[in-house]
Design a protein around this motif. Structure first.
Motif, PDB file in Angstrom:
ATOM      1  N   ALA A  68       0.824  -1.204   0.000  1.00 27.24           N
ATOM      2  CA  ALA A  68       0.000   0.000   0.000  1.00 27.24           C
ATOM      3  C   ALA A  68       0.860   1.257   0.000  1.00 27.24           C
ATOM      4  O   ALA A  68       0.556   2.225  -0.704  1.00 27.24           O
ATOM      5  CB  ALA A  68      -0.930  -0.004   1.217  1.00 27.24           C
ATOM      6  N   VAL A  69       1.940   1.252   0.781  1.00 24.74           N
ATOM      7  CA  VAL A  69       2.829   2.421   0.811  1.00 24.74           C
ATOM      8  C   VAL A  69       3.422   2.662  -0.577  1.00 24.74           C
ATOM      9  O   VAL A  69       3.439   3.790  -1.076  1.00 24.74           O
ATOM     10  CB  VAL A  69       3.953   2.223   1.857  1.00 24.74           C
ATOM     11  N   GLY A  70       3.908   1.610  -1.215  1.00 26.18           N
ATOM     12  CA  GLY A  70       4.502   1.775  -2.543  1.00 26.18           C
ATOM     13  C   GLY A  70       3.498   2.261  -3.567  1.00 26.18           C
ATOM     14  O   GLY A  70       3.813   3.128  -4.396  1.00 26.18           O
ATOM     15  N   ARG A  71       2.289   1.727  -3.521  1.00 26.52           N
ATOM     16  CA  ARG A  71       1.283   2.084  -4.509  1.00 26.52           C
ATOM     17  C   ARG A  71       0.717   3.490  -4.283  1.00 26.52           C
ATOM     18  O   ARG A  71       0.486   4.238  -5.238  1.00 26.52           O
ATOM     19  CB  ARG A  71       0.147   1.055  -4.465  1.00 26.52           C
ATOM     20  N   ILE A  72       0.506   3.863  -3.019  1.00 25.49           N
ATOM     21  CA  ILE A  72      -0.190   5.119  -2.711  1.00 25.49           C
ATOM     22  C   ILE A  72       0.774   6.299  -2.608  1.00 25.49           C
ATOM     23  O   ILE A  72       0.501   7.379  -3.121  1.00 25.49           O
ATOM     24  CB  ILE A  72      -1.005   4.945  -1.415  1.00 25.49           C
ATOM     25  N   PHE A  73       1.923   6.096  -1.949  1.00 24.72           N
ATOM     26  CA  PHE A  73       2.868   7.202  -1.786  1.00 24.72           C
ATOM     27  C   PHE A  73       3.801   7.340  -2.985  1.00 24.72           C
ATOM     28  O   PHE A  73       4.302   8.435  -3.253  1.00 24.72           O
ATOM     29  CB  PHE A  73       3.698   7.004  -0.512  1.00 24.72           C
ATOM     30  N   GLY A  74       4.071   6.262  -3.676  1.00 26.45           N
ATOM     31  CA  GLY A  74       4.991   6.332  -4.799  1.00 26.45           C
ATOM     32  C   GLY A  74       6.350   6.833  -4.376  1.00 26.45           C
ATOM     33  O   GLY A  74       6.927   6.366  -3.391  1.00 26.45           O
ATOM     34  N   SER A  75       6.875   7.815  -5.109  1.00 27.33           N
ATOM     35  CA  SER A  75       8.219   8.325  -4.829  1.00 27.33           C
ATOM     36  C   SER A  75       8.262   9.279  -3.642  1.00 27.33           C
ATOM     37  O   SER A  75       9.336   9.742  -3.256  1.00 27.33           O
ATOM     38  CB  SER A  75       8.766   9.039  -6.063  1.00 27.33           C
ATOM     39  N   ARG A  76       7.122   9.582  -3.077  1.00 28.85           N
ATOM     40  CA  ARG A  76       7.092  10.524  -1.945  1.00 28.85           C
ATOM     41  C   ARG A  76       7.549   9.886  -0.634  1.00 28.85           C
ATOM     42  O   ARG A  76       7.736  10.583   0.359  1.00 28.85           O
ATOM     43  CB  ARG A  76       5.682  11.087  -1.760  1.00 28.85           C
ATOM     44  N   ALA A  77       7.672   8.568  -0.587  1.00 29.60           N
ATOM     45  CA  ALA A  77       8.061   7.904   0.653  1.00 29.60           C
ATOM     46  C   ALA A  77       8.788   6.607   0.332  1.00 29.60           C
ATOM     47  O   ALA A  77       8.634   6.043  -0.750  1.00 29.60           O
ATOM     48  CB  ALA A  77       6.834   7.627   1.520  1.00 29.60           C
ATOM     49  N   ALA A  78       9.556   6.145   1.293  1.00 29.09           N
ATOM     50  CA  ALA A  78      10.272   4.875   1.168  1.00 29.09           C
ATOM     51  C   ALA A  78      10.094   4.076   2.441  1.00 29.09           C
ATOM     52  O   ALA A  78       9.949   4.631   3.534  1.00 29.09           O
ATOM     53  CB  ALA A  78      11.758   5.131   0.908  1.00 29.09           C
ATOM     54  N   VAL A  79      10.109   2.755   2.307  1.00 31.67           N
ATOM     55  CA  VAL A  79       9.986   1.859   3.455  1.00 31.67           C
ATOM     56  C   VAL A  79      11.376   1.409   3.876  1.00 31.67           C
ATOM     57  O   VAL A  79      12.177   0.957   3.064  1.00 31.67           O
ATOM     58  CB  VAL A  79       9.122   0.634   3.107  1.00 31.67           C
ATOM     59  N   ILE A  80      11.653   1.525   5.180  1.00 34.35           N
ATOM     60  CA  ILE A  80      12.919   1.074   5.761  1.00 34.35           C
ATOM     61  C   ILE A  80      12.613  -0.014   6.774  1.00 34.35           C
ATOM     62  O   ILE A  80      11.682   0.106   7.567  1.00 34.35           O
ATOM     63  CB  ILE A  80      13.649   2.240   6.457  1.00 34.35           C
ATOM     64  N   GLY A  81      13.401  -1.089   6.751  1.00 29.83           N
ATOM     65  CA  GLY A  81      13.263  -2.122   7.772  1.00 29.83           C
ATOM     66  C   GLY A  81      12.065  -3.024   7.577  1.00 29.83           C
ATOM     67  O   GLY A  81      11.246  -3.179   8.481  1.00 29.83           O
ATOM     68  N   ARG A  82      11.963  -3.636   6.417  1.00 28.54           N
ATOM     69  CA  ARG A  82      10.833  -4.528   6.138  1.00 28.54           C
ATOM     70  C   ARG A  82      11.181  -5.978   6.451  1.00 28.54           C
ATOM     71  O   ARG A  82      12.294  -6.295   6.822  1.00 28.54           O
ATOM     72  CB  ARG A  82      10.400  -4.389   4.677  1.00 28.54           C
ATOM     73  N   ASP A  83      10.182  -6.861   6.334  1.00 26.77           N
ATOM     74  CA  ASP A  83      10.306  -8.324   6.382  1.00 26.77           C
ATOM     75  C   ASP A  83      10.369  -8.928   7.769  1.00 26.77           C
ATOM     76  O   ASP A  83      10.532 -10.141   7.897  1.00 26.77           O
ATOM     77  CB  ASP A  83      11.526  -8.815   5.585  1.00 26.77           C
ATOM     78  N   ALA A  84      10.222  -8.142   8.832  1.00 25.11           N
ATOM     79  CA  ALA A  84      10.276  -8.724  10.171  1.00 25.11           C
ATOM     80  C   ALA A  84       9.621  -7.769  11.169  1.00 25.11           C
ATOM     81  O   ALA A  84       9.348  -6.608  10.858  1.00 25.11           O
ATOM     82  CB  ALA A  84      11.715  -9.008  10.587  1.00 25.11           C
ATOM     83  N   GLY A  85       9.378  -8.283  12.381  1.00 29.34           N
ATOM     84  CA  GLY A  85       8.916  -7.436  13.469  1.00 29.34           C
ATOM     85  C   GLY A  85       7.472  -7.009  13.361  1.00 29.34           C
ATOM     86  O   GLY A  85       6.633  -7.681  12.753  1.00 29.34           O
ATOM     87  N   PHE A  86       7.173  -5.836  13.914  1.00 30.96           N
ATOM     88  CA  PHE A  86       5.804  -5.360  14.023  1.00 30.96           C
ATOM     89  C   PHE A  86       5.620  -3.946  13.476  1.00 30.96           C
ATOM     90  O   PHE A  86       4.556  -3.363  13.626  1.00 30.96           O
ATOM     91  CB  PHE A  86       5.361  -5.383  15.490  1.00 30.96           C
ATOM     92  N   HIS A  87       6.663  -3.396  12.862  1.00 30.36           N
ATOM     93  CA  HIS A  87       6.552  -2.047  12.318  1.00 30.36           C
ATOM     94  C   HIS A  87       7.487  -1.899  11.123  1.00 30.36           C
ATOM     95  O   HIS A  87       8.413  -2.692  10.929  1.00 30.36           O
ATOM     96  CB  HIS A  87       6.906  -1.002  13.378  1.00 30.36           C
ATOM     97  N   ILE A  88       7.229  -0.881  10.345  1.00 28.34           N
ATOM     98  CA  ILE A  88       8.182  -0.411   9.347  1.00 28.34           C
ATOM     99  C   ILE A  88       8.508   1.035   9.678  1.00 28.34           C
ATOM    100  O   ILE A  88       7.818   1.680  10.473  1.00 28.34           O
ATOM    101  CB  ILE A  88       7.617  -0.498   7.914  1.00 28.34           C
ATOM    102  N   VAL A  89       9.576   1.532   9.095  1.00 26.60           N
ATOM    103  CA  VAL A  89       9.878   2.962   9.164  1.00 26.60           C
ATOM    104  C   VAL A  89       9.497   3.568   7.821  1.00 26.60           C
ATOM    105  O   VAL A  89       9.926   3.086   6.771  1.00 26.60           O
ATOM    106  CB  VAL A  89      11.365   3.215   9.476  1.00 26.60           C
TER     107      VAL A  89
END
Length: 482
Positions: free
Chosen positions: A388-409
């Protein structure tokens, strides 16, 4: 003279307490001089329009605390206060900070339609029926001994299960005798801050990182030494330069940035501990929850007799309200724990009833089944959020720290101040947290702002609408900023 206060019968504080506070304050501030004779009980009651009972009660309280003295056939007189008290009374009186109540769940739900809480569990999946059945089984007259103090290390039955669970799920090699149970990471951290003092008063920490252990050790008198991160975890060269013999790390899923420390760096870190004669505090707060690929084994398991203190718990796996956490001590630290316990005479902080219920839950295979279920559920939420972040925010945001845990940055590219972005999100009914608290002195590149977006506690069907609402609040319509 004491002056005559205006007493309010509508005040929840009793009349005698209102009078007691008025006279006591006057004495402390020097407004009622030492050796002053107070009005008789009957006379003061008449002036105030009261019965003699409240006045007598106020005088007796002042008498018992030493502010006044009773002289037979003469009356009550103000006592002389020690000099330090007089000096303190001359200082400006600051208003105490207001106590911050925890926001009730109902109020929070009204305020946030989309609550991306940093670490909330999905309690719809809690095994209520099974837990209730096992808890009732333990809470029986035959188990009345469970209502008394237990083993300060934790119930043997639970420690055996924890050792077996860690061996199977995290690769940790330990005996039940190395496991210490506590109500939460704070209690265990306080114990560690005491038994590790012989290894120097310096603690190196990840920067950025979770502040609990540094705060506990800082309060205990340790010098806290932040060490910057590289792309694969803590900078070992900078760690050597600190001169510390203790370090706390989150190697399986760095908090908050989310990287995994590779085995090559883990081995270098273990060598650092060997070289310095120190210890690594391995905080494995969410090691079971890796969504693509197998969970990364704990650092403690890499070499036999590793100088690693392993920290874990059941708050994220089950529920924080159970208040059951644990640590695994290297063999050489176990006698230090025992000595501290004898000296401080502390008891076990985690409920024995919860410990035995949890042990039974594990013995019968329910925990392993629950972890598998939660991992599957959280993986679906994680994937939905990142998509959803990639599709909705596009180049306006990036995801840091994926694939584990309970949150993303979520690193947002915006010229707006972070405080304004948070205000806009709240106004739109969306809760996200600032990451600045964990990033002291670090400025994200390209003018970005970092936000912690939790996914474990929010309903799966609310994730995409919540991200869309967040994007609209920050960039859509009149809020378009780039």
């Amino acid at each position: 003279m004491i002056g005559y206060p205006k007493l309010d019968e509508r005040d929840p504080q009793p009349l005698y307490m209102q009078l007691y506070v008025h006279i006591k304050t006057g004495i402390i501030r020097g407004e009622i001089a030492e050796h002053t004779r107070l009005p008789s009980i009957r006379k003061l009651a008449g002036f105030l329009g009261l019965s003699t009972t409240p006045v007598e009660s106020a005088y007796h309280q002042l008498l018992s605390e030493g502010y006044i003295a009773s002289r037979p056939k003469s009356g009550y007189y103000v006592e002389k206060l020690p000099e330090p008290y007089g000096k303190l009374s001359s200082l400006p009186v600051a208003e105490p900070p207001p106590f911050q109540e925890e926001e009730p769940d109902a109020a929070r739900k009204r305020r946030f339609r989309y609550d991306f809480h940093l670490s909330r569990n999905d309690f719809t999946a809690f095994p209520y029926g099974t837990w209730k059945k096992l808890a009732n089984e333990m809470l029986a007259p035959d188990n009345e001994n469970l209502l008394f103090f237990g083993d300060p290390r934790g119930e043997r039955r639970l420690r055996e299960q924890v050792a077996a669970y860690l061996r199977q799920m995290r690769g940790v090699e330990c005996s039940p005798g190395q496991v210490v149970v506590g109500a939460d990471p704070f209690n265990l951290g306080v114990i560690l801050s005491q038994i590790l003092k012989r290894y120097g008063a310096r603690l190196a920490i990840e920067n950025p990182g979770y502040p609990l252990i540094p705060s506990i050790f800082g309060r205990a008198g340790y010098e806290i030494l932040p060490v910057p991160l590289e792309d694969d975890g803590i900078d070992i060269g900078r760690l050597h330069a600190t001169g510390a013999r203790l370090v706390t790390v989150t190697p399986s899923h760095q908090f908050p940035r989310g990287m995994v420390m590779p085995v090559s760096k883990r081995l270098k870190l273990l060598q650092w501990a060997r070289d310095t004669g120190g210890f690594i505090l391995e905080d494995d707060y969410d090691g079971e929850f890796r969504y693509h690929g197998r969970p990364v084994p704990a650092m403690q398991a890499l070499v036999p007799g590793a100088p690693v203190i392993y920290l874990g718990g059941f708050g994220q796996i089950m529920a924080p309200a159970l208040c059951v956490s644990y640590m695994v001590l290297p063999d050489k630290l176990v006698p230090l724990f025992d000595a501290l316990r004898r000296e401080m005479m502390f008891e076990q902080s985690a409920s024995r009833l919860h410990q035995h219920t949890l042990a039974l839950f594990m013995e019968r295979g329910y925990l392993e089944k629950h972890v598998r279920r939660m991992r599957k559920l959280y993986r679906k939420k994680h994937d939905r959020l990142t998509a959803a972040v990639g599709r909705i925010f596009g180049s306006r945001a990036a995801v840091i720290g994926r694939d584990a845990g309970f949150h993303i940055v979520l690193r947002v590219r915006s010229e707006r101040p972070e405080a304004e972005l948070l205000r806009l999100a709240e106004a739109a009914g969306v809760h996200v947290s600032s990451a600045a608290f964990y990033w002291p002195g670090t400025v994200p590149p390209e003018g970005g702002k970092d936000f912690m977006v939790g996914f474990s506690g929010i309903a799966e069907e609310d994730i995409e609408p919540g991200i869309r609402k967040l994007k609209e609040a920050w960039f859509g319509g009149a809020h378009l900023s780039s």
